[in-house]
Design a protein around this motif. Structure first.
Motif: not given
Ligand code: MLT
Ligand code: ZN
Length: 480
Positions: A80, A336, A340, A351, A384, A386, A393, A395, A433-434
């Motif tokens: 991403l 969920r 994305s 993002k 949203y 984890h 996230h 966004n 994490e990205h």
């Molecule tokens: C997710 O958890 O859905 C992805 O890490 C977030 C994303 O794709 O932006």
């Protein structure tokens, strides 16, 4: 000063090493490899090489190193952050690992999985399941992303709360260094205190220090039972409170705890069209909770019910739906997981992938929401992620009546800066994490200390003195 060979010379030399079929060079062939999957980053390359073995990767790397040609490693190209495509100008060589897709060994005594880097995450999980084991990394792109990319980016996802991120799941790595030498660390040991843990250099360094060609991964017992629920909560602080209660009541079985904002749910329902929310009415905040174990689903459902009922009594939960079947659980998860793609499809999403200590996450979400509303009162708050491991996230998305391009041009810099600064001030990270890729590269100077940046450059220079491997990624230019 030696000159860099022409594109034609690069293609001729690399074709001789890997065979003409595995060295692509026409514009049409190159296009999917030089464009990231969201179409935001478009680069340029002299060739795309599809090696069939570690030795071929080594030979290609050695040739490129000797001739001063930049190399961009690539797995499933699902970054991403623009981390897996070349720069817009130049004649880099992309090395895509997809042909190196063999599972080499499943050891059910040592509980390890040895595989080549081009195996997709989905195939790795399937290989583990066939041996009645779990490889627990779980991310939306699992059908496309590859283990090498998962390692290089230290991938996270929805089960980090229980099992950790990729760094915690890797026991051994084989990687080709920028000059073509092979680091052979394919060991399946849970204890090895023989000096520096070199394999970790290749985890999360986004292909800037070496190309991961194979790995040994940890396997876990395969859970036999699960319980999944969607609960509406009054606010993020209540979600954090509920997580604490869930851990107290269900301990290690709490596998996922995902936060979903009301606008995120609305966006997905709009995008999917024929799907209904499991909860009646609209809610500002929800959490998706998953418990898993080797025991029975009935007992997990009981634990889940206890958590939810206690939450309803204490006011941490406003309403809840318990999945009654595997199909229900999949439908809950689908909501969920589609967040994305729904954003990508809508366009105009800023993002921000931050992590904050759980103790400060609710305050962070409130402050960041206020900051964004001050800049763009109508932005849709797609928040949203984890929550169980502190990863949000965050966004903000364009209002329905604003064009994506115009919304991003007006807000991207200011919004990301505000959100990242608030996460940093709360003791958090601007990329949970990205990764960094090119998207966050220049922000590092603001959020990393002098010492951290210097150390990162020193490590880079020690392994890649010519700065040829995934150049311009991760490290800001200013410290070069
Ligand atoms: C997710 O958890 O859905 C992805 O890490 C977030 C994303 O794709 O932006
Ligand atoms: Zn995520």
């Amino acid at each position: 000063m030696s000159t860099i060979p022409s594109s034609e010379a690069i293609v001729a030399a690399l074709s001789a090493l890997v065979g003409p079929q595995a060295c692509l060079s026409s514009d049409a062939e190159l296009k999917p490899f030089v464009t990231d999957y969201r179409g935001l980053y478009v680069g340029q390359a002299a060739a795309v090489v599809l090696p069939g073995s570690t030795e071929q990767v080594s030979q290609v790397m050695a040739w490129c190193y000797e001739h001063g040609v930049a190399v961009v490693p690539q797995g499933g190209n699902t970054s991403l952050m623009g981390g897996a495509v070349p720069e817009p100008n130049g004649q880099a060589v992309v090395i895509n690992l997809r042909r190196m897709n063999r599972v080499l060994d499943v050891d059910t005594v040592n509980d390890t999985l040895t595989l080549q880097a081009g195996v997709t995450l989905n195939a790795a999980r399937t290989a583990a399941e066939e041996a009645e084991r779990l490889f627990p990394l779980r991310i939306g792109s699992e059908g496309t992303c590859q283990i090498g990319g998962n390692i290089s980016t230290n991938a996270g996802g929805t089960a980090v709360l229980r099992y950790g991120n990729m760094r915690d799941l890797v026991l051994g790595v084989e990687a080709v260094l920028p000059d073509g030498r092979i680091y052979s660390g394919l060991r399946g040991l849970r204890k090895d205190n023989t000096g520096y843990d070199l394999k970790q250099l290749f985890v999360g360094s986004e292909g800037t220090l070496g190309i991961v060609t194979a790995a040994v991964l940890k396997l876990m017992p395969l859970p036999r039972a699960s319980s999944v629920a969607l609960a509406a909560v009054p606010d993020p602080a209540a979600a954090v409170g509920l997580l604490g209660e869930a851990k107290k009541a269900a301990g290690q079985t709490v596998t996922a705890f995902e936060l979903i904002s009301g606008p995120a749910l609305e966006l997905v329902l709009e995008y999917l069209g024929n799907v209904k929310s499991p909860l009646e009415g609209g809610h500002a905040w929800m959490v998706l909770i998953e418990l898993t174990s080797g025991g029975s689903s009935e007992s997990l459902d009981q634990s889940m019910m206890q958590i939810l009922e206690a939450g309803l009594e204490s006011g941490l939960v406003l309403d809840a739906a318990l999945a009654q079947s595997v199909a229900d659980a999949q439908a809950f998860w689908r909501i969920r997981e589609e967040i994305s793609d729904a954003q990508t499809r809508t366009g105009g999403s800023i993002k921000c992938d931050v992590s904050v200590p759980l103790s400060r996450i609710a305050g962070f979400i409130e402050e960041a929401s206020d900051a964004v509303r001050a800049l763009e009162p109508q932005a849709r708050m797609i928040v949203y992620g984890h929550m169980g491991d502190g990863n949000v996230h965050f966004n903000p998305l364009r209002p329905k009546d604003r064009a994506a391009k115009e919304f991003l041009a007006a807000n991207y810099e200011q919004v990301s800066h505000a959100v990242d600064s608030l996460a940093h001030a709360a003791g958090g990270s601007i990329s949970a994490e990205h990764g960094i890729g090119v998207a966050k590269r220049d922000d590092l100077t603001r959020f990393k200390s002098e010492v951290e940046l210097e150390l990162m450059w020193q490590v880079k220079k020690a392994l890649d003195p010519k700065n040829l491997l995934n150049p311009c990624k991760v490290l800001p230019f200013s410290k070069g």
